[in-house]
Design a protein around this motif. Structure first.
Motif, PDB file in Angstrom:
ATOM      1  N   THR A 195      -1.198  -4.479  10.245  1.00 20.67           N
ATOM      2  CA  THR A 195      -0.922  -3.635  11.387  1.00 20.67           C
ATOM      3  C   THR A 195       0.217  -2.680  11.106  1.00 20.67           C
ATOM      4  N   ASP A 196       1.079  -3.095  10.247  1.00 20.03           N
ATOM      5  CA  ASP A 196       2.242  -2.272   9.972  1.00 20.03           C
ATOM      6  C   ASP A 196       2.022  -1.500   8.690  1.00 20.03           C
ATOM      7  N   THR A 197       1.012  -0.706   8.706  1.00 24.95           N
ATOM      8  CA  THR A 197       0.685   0.000   7.483  1.00 24.95           C
ATOM      9  C   THR A 197       1.172   1.421   7.478  1.00 24.95           C
ATOM     10  N   PHE A 198       1.708   1.872   8.554  1.00 26.63           N
ATOM     11  CA  PHE A 198       2.120   3.267   8.599  1.00 26.63           C
ATOM     12  C   PHE A 198       3.372   3.458   7.769  1.00 26.63           C
ATOM     13  N   GLY A 199       3.186   4.183   6.691  1.00 30.92           N
ATOM     14  CA  GLY A 199       4.323   4.486   5.853  1.00 30.92           C
ATOM     15  C   GLY A 199       4.830   3.327   5.041  1.00 30.92           C
ATOM     16  N   ALA A 200       4.206   2.218   5.142  1.00 29.52           N
ATOM     17  CA  ALA A 200       4.699   1.062   4.401  1.00 29.52           C
ATOM     18  C   ALA A 200       4.238   1.143   2.966  1.00 29.52           C
ATOM     19  N   SER A 203       2.813   6.496  -0.556  1.00 30.27           N
ATOM     20  CA  SER A 203       3.505   7.651  -1.092  1.00 30.27           C
ATOM     21  C   SER A 203       2.892   8.890  -0.504  1.00 30.27           C
ATOM     22  N   GLY A 204       3.405   9.308   0.594  1.00 26.29           N
ATOM     23  CA  GLY A 204       2.899  10.500   1.231  1.00 26.29           C
ATOM     24  C   GLY A 204       1.615  10.239   1.981  1.00 26.29           C
ATOM     25  N   GLY A 205       0.705  11.167   1.866  1.00 29.02           N
ATOM     26  CA  GLY A 205      -0.540  11.058   2.611  1.00 29.02           C
ATOM     27  C   GLY A 205      -1.451  10.014   2.039  1.00 29.02           C
ATOM     28  N   PRO A 206      -2.524   9.759   2.758  1.00 28.67           N
ATOM     29  CA  PRO A 206      -3.450   8.744   2.299  1.00 28.67           C
ATOM     30  C   PRO A 206      -4.123   9.144   1.003  1.00 28.67           C
ATOM     31  N   VAL A 207      -4.230   8.196   0.134  1.00 25.55           N
ATOM     32  CA  VAL A 207      -4.877   8.404  -1.151  1.00 25.55           C
ATOM     33  C   VAL A 207      -6.183   7.656  -1.137  1.00 25.55           C
ATOM     34  N   ARG A 208      -7.224   8.388  -1.219  1.00 22.37           N
ATOM     35  CA  ARG A 208      -8.523   7.733  -1.145  1.00 22.37           C
ATOM     36  C   ARG A 208      -8.895   7.152  -2.481  1.00 22.37           C
ATOM     37  N   ARG A 209      -9.457   5.988  -2.401  1.00 27.54           N
ATOM     38  CA  ARG A 209      -9.903   5.312  -3.607  1.00 27.54           C
ATOM     39  C   ARG A 209     -11.379   5.039  -3.458  1.00 27.54           C
ATOM     40  N   GLN A 272     -18.296   4.067   5.729  1.00 30.21           N
ATOM     41  CA  GLN A 272     -16.958   3.959   5.140  1.00 30.21           C
ATOM     42  C   GLN A 272     -16.089   5.012   5.782  1.00 30.21           C
ATOM     43  N   LYS A 273     -14.880   4.650   6.025  1.00 31.15           N
ATOM     44  CA  LYS A 273     -14.009   5.544   6.772  1.00 31.15           C
ATOM     45  C   LYS A 273     -12.601   5.478   6.218  1.00 31.15           C
ATOM     46  N   ASP A 274     -12.036   6.637   6.070  1.00 33.15           N
ATOM     47  CA  ASP A 274     -10.613   6.678   5.756  1.00 33.15           C
ATOM     48  C   ASP A 274      -9.830   6.350   7.023  1.00 33.15           C
ATOM     49  N   ILE A 275      -8.905   5.469   6.873  1.00 31.13           N
ATOM     50  CA  ILE A 275      -8.107   5.030   8.008  1.00 31.13           C
ATOM     51  C   ILE A 275      -6.731   5.652   7.902  1.00 31.13           C
ATOM     52  N   LEU A 276      -6.320   6.168   9.004  1.00 25.87           N
ATOM     53  CA  LEU A 276      -5.029   6.854   9.025  1.00 25.87           C
ATOM     54  C   LEU A 276      -3.917   5.907   8.609  1.00 25.87           C
ATOM     55  N   GLY A 277      -3.153   6.330   7.630  1.00 28.12           N
ATOM     56  CA  GLY A 277      -2.025   5.535   7.196  1.00 28.12           C
ATOM     57  C   GLY A 277      -2.364   4.446   6.207  1.00 28.12           C
ATOM     58  N   SER A 278      -3.617   4.333   5.883  1.00 29.72           N
ATOM     59  CA  SER A 278      -4.024   3.313   4.912  1.00 29.72           C
ATOM     60  C   SER A 278      -4.423   3.980   3.606  1.00 29.72           C
ATOM     61  N   ARG A 279      -4.060   3.350   2.560  1.00 31.30           N
ATOM     62  CA  ARG A 279      -4.377   3.909   1.253  1.00 31.30           C
ATOM     63  C   ARG A 279      -5.857   3.764   0.945  1.00 31.30           C
ATOM     64  N   LEU A 304      -5.609  -4.287   1.712  1.00 35.90           N
ATOM     65  CA  LEU A 304      -4.277  -4.161   2.279  1.00 35.90           C
ATOM     66  C   LEU A 304      -3.453  -3.187   1.455  1.00 35.90           C
ATOM     67  N   ASP A 305      -2.676  -2.431   2.150  1.00 32.28           N
ATOM     68  CA  ASP A 305      -1.830  -1.471   1.452  1.00 32.28           C
ATOM     69  C   ASP A 305      -0.808  -2.162   0.561  1.00 32.28           C
ATOM     70  N   ASP A 306      -0.220  -3.192   1.105  1.00 33.51           N
ATOM     71  CA  ASP A 306       0.883  -3.821   0.386  1.00 33.51           C
ATOM     72  C   ASP A 306       0.408  -4.905  -0.573  1.00 33.51           C
TER      73      ASP A 306
END
Length: 447
Positions: A195-200, A203-209, A272-279, A304-306
């Motif tokens: 849930t706490d993925t914003f900016g955690a 590095s900058g904007g979302p990087v799609r993988r 598939q969807k890019d999620i705001l704030g998620s890598r 998970l981002d982290d």
DNA sequence: ATAATTTGACCTTC
DNA sequence: GAAGGTCAAATTAT
């Protein structure tokens, strides 16, 4: 495509030997769910790829020279170790009610059970077992993980193994509820939800993988139809469908780690969807049997981002395809087809993959029923009915059967030779029947 | 040929 | 309007 040309009956032999023990210790709750020790046994021991010949000598109690050549533990030693694990598991099961509010104690007990299985596994010279179930160091204040320096998720893999067995069961048994509380405690308080993925850590904007895409993107994008008549007649948005359950699942450590975690069910990706704030993008899956059975089960998977080695998987809706018919009752026993036998046997493990095999057999032998009835008890019954047949080595071709408490109605006989024939001589398709029995571990090291 | 995946467009919710 | 969720044509895999 991998194909096991000569599936080794090692696991079956082990089951032969263990069957009386299993029948005594294996516990099936009122709603036919197999309990913790059998699951652990399947995951830890049954994954052993090949029979150590010396141990098999011990298995058969043969008075030959093989034992003399082998200085390590015998099969009897292994079995004793397994029996000890069964005993510990049975103790735990008996204590679940009283100890449900003591997660430290429960974790330690689970640890002990896992250790007992691991000891048996090590006797078999199976080094990977320790990797899969290496128990966490249990700090007193954080029994379910969160230890310093380690990943914050999946620190109690023994419990994580049980997660699939709790999904989609609206009427849980008390035992399931205990496990559910255990798992809830193992994930929610100490594991960091996404849930706490914003900016955690981003590095900058979302990087799609790009997820597991083997094809290259076409240089020229074809124009798509601009206006389509959309039909949202009976769409139930995921957020509105009840029965939601979120869990953390580690990625596969072998092979392609970009693949989503295999929970045994068969899913079809539909978005598939890019999620705001998620890598990482979020993938949406629905049950493959949606069209055939109207199964509305869905899941969404996101890294998970982290912790890129961990997926957050959210299940929505129940698998109605699991309770659609009573196909196994229609099986032409004992001349069982390979697929249906594999389905029955795999259901013995109560694994979702076994459920998938059940569905495969349904596709083969019957049309969907208009009046769905729970098939799980039938499958379990078939599985248990098979076990003593497999054991019945006292008289070859004998077909002893056991009435399982709680399994009402008919008894089905499955002579062991038919079973073995079906299991070991069936290999016409990509996966062998043994894969259905022991699906959790594959030993293909794709580099 | 069929099934599964990809991906931009469209729909719903907030 | 933004974001999440879903559809469905196009594409790829089996």
């Amino acid at each position: 495509m991998k194909h096991r040309s000569c599936p080794c009956p090692w696991s079956l032999l082990l089951l032969h030997k263990l069957t009386p023990l299993c029948l005594r210790q294996l516990t099936i709750t009122a709603d036919k769910h197999i309990t913790v020790h059998w699951i652990l046994f399947m995951h830890v021991l049954a994954a052993h790829p090949a029979p150590p010949l010396a141990l098999l000598g011990g298995l058969d109690h043969r008075d030959d020279n093989t034992k003399e050549l082998f200085v390590g533990p015998t099969m009897d030693d292994v079995l004793s170790q397994i029996e000890e694990a069964f005993r510990l598991a049975e103790e735990l099961r008996a204590e679940l009610g009283a100890a449900q509010n003591n997660p430290v104690y429960l974790a330690e007990r689970c640890h002990g059970i896992a250790q007992a299985y691991l000891a048996a596994s090590r006797m078999l010279g199976y080094p990977h077992g320790s990797d899969d179930l290496s128990p966490p160091a249990l700090p007193p204040q954080h029994p379910f993980g969160g230890g310093s320096g380690s990943t914050s998720h999946g620190n109690l893999p023994q419990l994580e193994l049980l997660r699939p067995f709790l999904s989609g069961a609206p009427s849980s048994s008390p035992f399931q509820q205990h496990l559910g509380r255990l798992l809830e405690a193992s994930s929610s308080p100490f594991n960091t939800p996404a849930t706490d993925t914003f900016g955690a850590g981003t590095s900058g904007g979302p990087v799609r993988r790009q997820a597991s895409s083997s094809r290259s993107s076409p240089p020229v994008v074809q124009p798509r139809q601009q206006h389509r008549t959309r039909r949202y007649a009976v769409v139930v948005p995921m957020r509105e469908s009840g029965e939601r359950m979120t869990m953390m699942v580690p990625v596969q450590r072998t092979g392609n780690t970009d693949l989503p975690p295999d929970d045994g069910y068969t899913w079809r990706k539909y978005g598939q969807k890019d999620i705001l704030g998620s890598r990482y993008p979020r993938s949406y899956y629905r049950c493959t049997h949606k069209n055939y059975y109207g199964c509305e089960a869905k899941k969404k998977v996101q890294r998970l981002d982290d912790d890129p080695f961990m997926y957050e998987v959210t299940y929505c809706g129940n698998h109605t395809c699991l309770t659609s018919t009573t196909p196994l009752l229609t099986l032409p026993a004992p001349t069982t087809t390979a697929a249906s036998t594999a389905a029955a046997v795999s259901m013995l493990t109560n694994s979702p993959t076994g459920s998938a095999a059940i569905l495969a057999s349904q596709d083969l032998v019957m049309a969907p029923s208009e009046h769905p009835t729970p098939a799980l008890s039938t499958a379990i019954q078939l599985g248990i009915s098979w076990m003593p047949s497999a054991l019945a080595g006292t008289g070859e071709g004998s077909s002893a059967q056991v009435n399982v408490p709680g399994a009402s109605g008919r008894d089905t006989e499955y002579p062991v030779m038919d079973l073995a024939d079906a299991m070991f001589n069936s290999g016409s398709s990509g996966g062998s029947s043994m894969d259905a029995i022991f699906p959790a571990h594959h030993h293909d090291q794709r580099d």
